[in-house]
Motif scaffolding. Structure first.
Motif, short mmCIF file in Angstrom:
data_model
loop_
_atom_site.label_atom_id
_atom_site.label_comp_id
_atom_site.label_asym_id
_atom_site.label_seq_id
_atom_site.Cartn_x
_atom_site.Cartn_y
_atom_site.Cartn_z
N ILE A 695 83.74 -18.31 -7.67
CA ILE A 695 82.45 -18.78 -8.20
C ILE A 695 82.24 -20.23 -7.80
O ILE A 695 83.14 -21.06 -7.93
CB ILE A 695 82.39 -18.68 -9.74
N ILE A 696 81.05 -20.54 -7.30
CA ILE A 696 80.63 -21.93 -7.06
C ILE A 696 79.43 -22.18 -7.96
O ILE A 696 78.47 -21.40 -7.95
CB ILE A 696 80.26 -22.14 -5.58
N GLU A 790 78.28 -33.29 -8.88
CA GLU A 790 79.44 -32.47 -9.22
C GLU A 790 79.13 -30.98 -9.00
O GLU A 790 78.21 -30.43 -9.59
CB GLU A 790 79.89 -32.67 -10.67
N VAL A 791 79.91 -30.37 -8.13
CA VAL A 791 79.87 -28.92 -7.91
C VAL A 791 81.27 -28.39 -8.19
O VAL A 791 82.26 -29.01 -7.80
CB VAL A 791 79.43 -28.57 -6.47
N TYR A 792 81.35 -27.25 -8.87
CA TYR A 792 82.64 -26.76 -9.33
C TYR A 792 82.96 -25.38 -8.72
O TYR A 792 82.06 -24.62 -8.33
CB TYR A 792 82.66 -26.64 -10.86
N ALA A 793 84.25 -25.10 -8.68
CA ALA A 793 84.75 -23.78 -8.27
C ALA A 793 85.59 -23.22 -9.40
O ALA A 793 86.31 -23.95 -10.09
CB ALA A 793 85.57 -23.87 -6.99
N ALA A 794 85.48 -21.90 -9.59
CA ALA A 794 86.30 -21.20 -10.59
C ALA A 794 86.62 -19.82 -10.04
O ALA A 794 86.02 -19.37 -9.06
CB ALA A 794 85.57 -21.11 -11.92
N LEU A 795 87.57 -19.17 -10.69
CA LEU A 795 87.99 -17.84 -10.28
C LEU A 795 87.72 -16.85 -11.40
O LEU A 795 87.86 -17.17 -12.58
CB LEU A 795 89.48 -17.82 -9.92
#
Length: 809
Positions: A695-696, A790-795
């Motif tokens: 996920i971005i 700020e841009v985030y990554a998650a699983l």
């Protein structure tokens, strides 16, 4: 033209064969045809249809080195030659009848009697050629080769046709106009076809033309028969009208058969064209269009995918995201379908719908990129119906979409993918379809339990166990209450005549007994619980049943002793679920039967169905409450299934039992970020989609679904874009390398577990990532709104655990 026939003749042969066999059945049941004419017509249509079917089989198995191929090549080629003589013999019987009726002759012409002898000689030669090989031979690779005396196979048929044609010429004026036309075409077209076929090896023009003319002969025979009926006999006139209607229905059935011949190649598309036709008519009717337009919308939907006849089975049955090359091949089905339907010049709307049903209202579709109302009317209707059926049908990687999700996608696609007028009509239909009837269902004629909707029937009478069952009720983390009455059927033994509850999972939420349905719909039965406390645990990990006597047990026993078996007894059922445990409580007059079932894991859904044996239930009332339950409500009888077997690293481990049921903590994306982790799917996982997702996103607090959350991309590691909500136009590239061993190997890899690394790059207003796993290389570039820092990554994932998550730069 010759190339077109070579490419599509096999599909055309199957379609025409189906029409002939249908007409043979209609002729056989006809009440207007004289018996002496009916028998030859049935003979003609059956010979033609079977000849074309075996001709198709001969082409299909040509060059097949298997034992089956060898048998079918030899049998099919023999029957093609044999049935050709049968076909001409059948025509001779028809001409003999005409000679004594319409031609007015007192006896059968000698030439037609000679034909009978020639037919016998023809059959003998065909049989002899199987041993001597003078017509043809079959080599070691099961390829058909013409023999040195192949031309002899034309001699007997030509002699027969010549004699029959001479009779027709002699008595031409005595025949009705319909018979003149049909019989003239009957003799002329095959001769032309024979000349062409002799010079173009591989074509079956003779057989195709014979079948086409036999269809015309049947239609004219029916017309002539109807025209000669007595106008004074009302009953016979009604029969003629009925038969003309049957002919129309036969054409509809023939078109349906052609559509089904395309759909049946992929078990997940079975019935697709029929449903699209039904939905197209429904949309047209709800939109206020006239009856003729509604009928034409129906036929447009029925034949919209006919071009798929040219698409290979391997592409139609793919279990993965298509490559760009796959997509380009698949897109050709619209133009090929239009080419096939172009010959039906009286109905150009069929061609338009086949060609343009993948156009998008915003002009980004294919094949011509038409926009708005420049897209033909029927294509715009069929597009909505086609997409709706696709979303509501089970696929290899998922079950049918929830109706709410389908509604949401139709609304968001209005003005983009869909004509807003027709997508709005479909949304209205969905809103009125509270029972979700408009979706793909399995064939009811297959062996399996008959399913009934508890909310729609007043009474269910059970005979043999599982002969009839109710539709499944999904059990979730809230309480579902069911009240019903039950009595023993007359003459049944009370001890063996009880209702039961079946606890199971299936894509369609129904109980199944047929092996194909069990496999395709992933049916799994966990347990069965009878209303006397007996039970069977099938696929449950553990099961506990407590039978608790009611406090007023003595009085109830007395009441029961006085109750006759034919009288109704009241029962209350309560069902609920927490994670991988289900609790079902049955309140009987004497006892409380408290059942706890430990499911294989939390990833599976759970449904209950009411069944029974030699009993009847009625007055069923179902209530789904808003009462949410927790672990305290269902005592655990088996350990919670967790496949997390590694320690937390930089980011805590997660286990997503269902689709996106858990997400990892977010990590801010800077250029060079690497997320490494170990992934493994749950034991019950059986879909390609059971894998990790990347996920971005953006959010003020950095959390998935946090404050001002916006999802930029959500990409599965098998290469599917499953981003939710409005998002930027992402560029996704999926490449399957030489080391990709297929989707079964992909699922096996996920079951065993594997190490994965995702590399991120940040370039101003773009974020990209790339990863390779199991031979699948996935890369995605995501545009980011200007000014976003700020841009985030998650699983996340589906039916999988993601462990040992490490963030590195």
């Amino acid at each position: 033209m010759i190339e077109f026939l070579l490419n599509f003749q096999l599909g055309l042969m199957v379609a025409l064969a189906g029409v002939c066999i249908t007409f043979a059945a209609l002729a056989g049941f006809s009440r207007t045809l004289p018996k002496k004419r009916k028998i030859p017509l049935v003979y003609i249509e059956l010979s033609a249809g079977l000849m074309l079917l075996f001709d198709r089989l001969a082409y299909f198995y040509k060059g097949d080195p298997s034992a089956t191929g060898g048998v079918l090549v030899r049998v099919s080629n023999f029957l093609v030659f044999f049935l050709m003589i049968c076909y001409l013999h059948a025509l001779n019987l028809y001409l003999r009848d005409l000679a004594l009726t319409e031609m007015g002759l007192k006896k059968i012409p000698r030439r037609l009697r000679i034909v009978e002898i020639l037919a016998l000689i023809g059959w003998i030669l065909v049989v002899a050629s199987q041993f001597l090989g003078f017509y043809y031979t079959i080599d070691a690779q099961n390829n058909y080769q013409r023999g040195d005396l192949f031309f002899l196979s034309y001699v007997v048929p030509f002699l027969i046709v010549a004699l029959q044609f001479s009779v027709l010429v002699n008595y031409y004026k005595r025949l009705s106009r319909g018979h003149r036309i049909s019989l003239a075409l009957f003799f002329i077209l095959p001769v032309i076809a024979a000349v062409i076929q002799y010079y173009f090896y591989g074509l079956s023009l003779i057989n195709i033309s014979l079948v086409g003319t036999s269809v015309l002969l049947y239609l004219f025979a029916q017309k002539e028969s109807a025209d000669t009926m007595s106008a004074e006999t009302r009953t016979e006139l009604d029969t003629a009208i009925e038969e003309k209607t049957i002919i129309l229905h036969a054409f509809i059935q023939a078109a349906t058969a052609i559509a089904n011949a395309v759909d049946v190649r992929d078990e997940y598309c079975k019935g697709h064209s029929e449903r699209v036709a039904k939905y197209s008519r429904m949309i047209a009717e709800r939109a206020g269009l006239d009856a003729k337009t509604c009928d034409e919308a129906f036929f447009s939907g029925l034949l919209h995918d006919i071009g798929k006849v040219s698409i290979s089975d391997s592409l139609l049955k793919r279990e993965h995201a298509p490559t760009e090359a796959d997509k380009e091949i698949f897109k050709q089905h619209t133009r090929l379908g239009a080419q096939i339907l172009a010959s039906i010049s009286d109905y150009p709307y069929l061609q338009d719908a086949a060609l343009h049903h993948h156009e998008r209202f915003d002009g980004t579709g294919y094949p011509d990129g038409l926009k708005g109302e420049k897209i033909p009317l029927y294509a715009r209707i069929v597009t909505v119906a086609d997409v709706y059926d696709s979303m509501t049908s089970p696929k290899r990687t998922r079950g049918p979409m929830p109706q709410g999700r389908v509604r949401e996608l139709l609304i968001s696609g209005a003005g983009k993918q869909f004509d807003p007028r027709f997508s709005a009509v479909m949304v209205e239909i969905i809103d009125q379809d509270t029972d979700y009837k408009f979706q793909a269902v399995e064939d009811s004629d297959l062996e399996g339990a008959e399913s009934v909707d508890l909310t729609k029937v007043k009474q269910i009478k059970f005979g043999d166990y599982k002969g009839v069952v109710s539709d499944g009720l999904k059990i979730v983390d809230s309480v579902t209450n069911i009240h019903l009455r039950y009595k023993v059927n007359e003459g049944a033994v009370p001890k063996n005549s009880l209702p039961a509850i079946i606890l199971f999972d299936a894509f369609d939420g129904c109980v199944h007994k047929d092996d194909r349905k069990i496999r395709n719909l992933h049916y799994l039965e966990f347990a069965e619980i009878w209303f006397d406390g007996n039970y069977i645990s099938t696929k449950a990990r553990n099961m506990k049943v407590d039978i608790i006597p009611r406090k007023d047990d003595a009085r109830l026993k007395k009441d029961k002793a006085e109750t006759q078996p034919s009288e109704y007894i009241e029962y209350d059922i309560e069902a609920s679920r927490y994670k991988d445990h289900v609790r079902i409580t049955i309140e009987t007059p004497e006892n409380t039967i408290d059942t706890i079932v430990a499911l294989p894991d939390s990833a599976r859904s759970s449904f209950i169905s009411i069944a029974g044996e030699n009993c009847t239930i009625d007055k069923v009332n179902i209530e789904t409450t808003d009462i949410k339950i927790g672990e305290y409500y269902i005592p655990r009888i088996a350990d919670e299934i967790s496949i997390v077997n590694l320690l937390d690293a930089d980011i805590p481990n997660i286990q997503a039992d269902n689709r996106r049921s858990a997400e990892s903590e977010g990590v801010q994306i800077d250029d060079g970020l690497r997320l490494a982790f170990h992934s493994k799917t749950l034991p019950s996982a059986n879909l390609v989609s059971s894998c990790p997702y990347v996920i971005i996103y953006t959010a003020d607090d950095g959390r998935v679904h946090g404050k001002n959350y916006h999802e930029c991309a959500c990409i599965r590691l098998d290469g599917e874009d499953v981003t939710e909500g409005e998002h930027e136009k992402n560029t996704l590239e999926v490449i399957r390398g030489d080391n990709f061993d297929g989707w079964d190997a992909w699922k096996t890899l996920n079951k065993k577990g594997f190490e994965c690394e995702v590399e991120f790059k940040r370039r101003r207003n773009k974020v990209s990532f790339a990863t390779e796993n199991g031979g699948i290389m996935v890369s995605c570039t995501v545009p980011i709104e200007k000014g976003t820092n700020e841009v985030y990554a998650a699983l996340t994932g589906e039916a999988c655990a993601i462990m040992d998550i490490r963030a590195r730069y």
